[in-house]
Design an enzyme around this catalytic site. Structure first.
Site, PDB file in Angstrom:
ATOM      1  N   ARG A 108       0.828  -1.218   0.000  1.00  0.00           N
ATOM      2  CA  ARG A 108       0.000   0.000   0.000  1.00  0.00           C
ATOM      3  C   ARG A 108       0.854   1.256   0.000  1.00  0.00           C
ATOM      4  O   ARG A 108       0.388   2.339  -0.341  1.00  0.00           O
ATOM      5  CB  ARG A 108      -0.926   0.009   1.227  1.00  0.00           C
ATOM      6  CG  ARG A 108      -2.020  -1.040   1.159  1.00  0.00           C
ATOM      7  CD  ARG A 108      -2.798  -1.113   2.440  1.00  0.00           C
ATOM      8  NE  ARG A 108      -1.924  -1.418   3.576  1.00  0.00           N
ATOM      9  CZ  ARG A 108      -2.344  -1.637   4.814  1.00  0.00           C
ATOM     10  NH1 ARG A 108      -3.628  -1.563   5.102  1.00  0.00           N
ATOM     11  NH2 ARG A 108      -1.485  -1.917   5.784  1.00  0.00           N
ATOM     12  N   LYS A 155       3.217 -14.939 -13.679  1.00  0.00           N
ATOM     13  CA  LYS A 155       4.526 -14.608 -14.230  1.00  0.00           C
ATOM     14  C   LYS A 155       5.068 -13.403 -13.469  1.00  0.00           C
ATOM     15  O   LYS A 155       4.974 -12.254 -13.910  1.00  0.00           O
ATOM     16  CB  LYS A 155       4.420 -14.334 -15.732  1.00  0.00           C
ATOM     17  CG  LYS A 155       5.751 -14.507 -16.433  1.00  0.00           C
ATOM     18  CD  LYS A 155       5.550 -14.727 -17.904  1.00  0.00           C
ATOM     19  CE  LYS A 155       6.823 -14.527 -18.679  1.00  0.00           C
ATOM     20  NZ  LYS A 155       7.912 -15.409 -18.262  1.00  0.00           N
ATOM     21  N   GLU A 188       7.767 -28.293 -15.572  1.00  0.00           N
ATOM     22  CA  GLU A 188       8.309 -27.534 -16.707  1.00  0.00           C
ATOM     23  C   GLU A 188       9.808 -27.398 -16.495  1.00  0.00           C
ATOM     24  O   GLU A 188      10.351 -28.040 -15.598  1.00  0.00           O
ATOM     25  CB  GLU A 188       7.630 -26.155 -16.784  1.00  0.00           C
ATOM     26  CG  GLU A 188       7.763 -25.338 -15.491  1.00  0.00           C
ATOM     27  CD  GLU A 188       7.118 -23.955 -15.532  1.00  0.00           C
ATOM     28  OE1 GLU A 188       6.715 -23.509 -16.618  1.00  0.00           O
ATOM     29  OE2 GLU A 188       7.032 -23.329 -14.473  1.00  0.00           O
TER      30      GLU A 188
HETATM   31  N1  PXG Z   1       7.605 -21.471 -17.937  1.00  0.00           N
HETATM   32  C1  PXG Z   1       8.165 -20.452 -17.270  1.00  0.00           C
HETATM   33  C2  PXG Z   1       8.437 -20.569 -15.818  1.00  0.00           C
HETATM   34  C3  PXG Z   1       8.495 -19.291 -17.968  1.00  0.00           C
HETATM   35  O1  PXG Z   1       9.053 -18.270 -17.311  1.00  0.00           O
HETATM   36  C4  PXG Z   1       7.659 -20.314 -20.000  1.00  0.00           C
HETATM   37  C5  PXG Z   1       7.345 -21.430 -19.248  1.00  0.00           C
HETATM   38  C6  PXG Z   1       7.324 -20.289 -21.457  1.00  0.00           C
HETATM   39  O2  PXG Z   1       6.236 -19.419 -21.693  1.00  0.00           O
HETATM   40  P1  PXG Z   1       6.050 -18.637 -23.071  1.00  0.00           P
HETATM   41  O3  PXG Z   1       4.804 -17.850 -22.873  1.00  0.00           O
HETATM   42  O4  PXG Z   1       7.261 -17.758 -23.246  1.00  0.00           O
HETATM   43  O5  PXG Z   1       5.923 -19.652 -24.109  1.00  0.00           O
HETATM   44  C7  PXG Z   1       8.260 -19.220 -19.348  1.00  0.00           C
HETATM   45  C8  PXG Z   1       8.626 -18.022 -20.123  1.00  0.00           C
HETATM   46  C9  PXG Z   1      12.607 -16.104 -22.548  1.00  0.00           C
HETATM   47  C10 PXG Z   1      12.133 -15.967 -21.180  1.00  0.00           C
HETATM   48  O6  PXG Z   1      13.396 -15.256 -22.976  1.00  0.00           O
HETATM   49  C11 PXG Z   1      10.952 -16.573 -20.896  1.00  0.00           C
HETATM   50  C12 PXG Z   1      10.473 -16.473 -19.647  1.00  0.00           C
HETATM   51  C13 PXG Z   1      11.184 -15.808 -18.669  1.00  0.00           C
HETATM   52  C14 PXG Z   1      12.375 -15.221 -18.965  1.00  0.00           C
HETATM   53  C15 PXG Z   1      12.874 -15.290 -20.248  1.00  0.00           C
HETATM   54  O7  PXG Z   1      12.158 -17.052 -23.184  1.00  0.00           O
HETATM   55  N2  PXG Z   1       9.293 -17.042 -19.329  1.00  0.00           N
END
Ligand code: PXG
Length: 298
Positions: A108, A155, A188
């Protein structure tokens, strides 16, 4: 002539990279209190931009962070950042932090979120040869955050859970790590979703394992359907991964990357599998299709 500096969007204004900064009192910095998206543009089309914006606002809702602009304004801010930087192919990092507060964690105290958009030419995450050769993974001892805790369905800017696993992978000499949920099912990798193929069937874990609902993951499910494969979302054990015919990972940065070694075991024949290659080809064909995103320049 000196190379022009990238221009960074901060709260509606553009700053040269060397002058683009936020306060050390920003709770994004102090506590990882914020949300983000990693997005790509291919040949003048921002891939699945609306889907990324939807997910950003969903993440923000989950942490009760009110983004001070609507989704349409956010889409335009991303496009404008790309235009200002004259980019057609780019990696875009969009962040919304809780903003400046005091040293206590009470959100806050943070009156105004900071909205930041960085766009740079894209460097391939794993390199071209990894697309053919495949990468190696380990099983991390670090479990994915629980879905009733700091779940990766949000995210958020707190990636320590993934970073601890990445450190383990680096220490083991592997490219990345598979993260299991608290029950031991596959969730994942540190920053990508995972798919396995067994007997011609494509399988991926559900988000109830704490896996992020990846935008590349959704697109791959769509592409697989077009190629005549159905994708089953169900829990996967480590045994099923190790003994799979093919394994691949998906993410914005990674795109689709075959996995050819897991915890010392060779996957399939040790090279990119047949169905994986078909999906990569289809992805390459479709990724800059204007129907799959929003055009930067009209
Ligand atoms: N799982 C996690 C934990 C992620 O952070 C994905 C899966 C794949 O999601 P997308 O929407 O990108 O298909 C992510 C993606 C990169 C990058 O450059 C991606 C993430 C975080 C930092 C960098 O690909 N997140």
């Amino acid at each position: 002539m000196e190379k022009e500096e990238p221009l960074i969007y901060i709260n509606g204004k553009f700053y040269p990279k060397s002058e683009a900064s936020v306060s050390v009192y920003d709770h994004g910095f102090l506590y990882g209190d914020g949300v983000f998206e990693g997005i790509r543009a291919y040949n003048g089309v921002v891939f699945k931009l609306r889907e990324h914006i939807e997910r950003l606002y969903a993440s923000a809702k989950a942490i009760m962070l009110e983004i001070p602009m609507d989704k349409e304004e956010m889409v335009n801010a991303v496009l404008e950042t790309l235009r200002r930087n004259k980019l057609k192919d780019a990696y875009i990092r969009l962040l919304v932090t809780r903003g400046v507060g005091d040293l206590g964690l009470d959100p806050r105290k943070c009156k105004k979120p900071n909205v930041i958009i960085i766009a740079e030419p894209m460097l391939p995450l794993y390199g071209k040869e990894s697309k053919l050769r495949g990468i190696s993974l380990i099983f991390s001892s670090v479990r994915r955050d629980r879905v009733d805790a700091t779940t990766h369905q949000i995210k958020s800017m707190n990636y320590l859970n993934s970073i601890l696993a990445k450190l383990e992978a680096i220490d083991a000499g592997a490219d990345d790590a598979i993260m299991l949920d608290e029950r031991g099912f596959v969730a994942e990798t540190t920053a990508t979703n995972i798919f396995i193929i067994r007997n011609g069937k494509i399988i991926t874990p559900p988000t109830t394992t704490g896996a992020l609902p990846g935008i590349t993951r959704n697109f791959v499910i769509e592409l697989a359907g077009k190629l005549g494969y159905s994708v089953e979302e169900r829990e996967i054990t480590p045994f099923e991964v190790i003994t799979a015919d093919e394994v691949f990972i998906t993410g914005t940065g990674a795109e689709i990357v075959p996995v050819t070694k897991i915890a010392g075991r060779v996957i399939g024949r040790g090279t990119a599998g047949e169905i994986t290659m078909r999906l990569i080809e289809e992805f390459e064909r479709e990724k800059s299709n204007a129907a799959n995103g929003i055009k930067i320049y009209e």
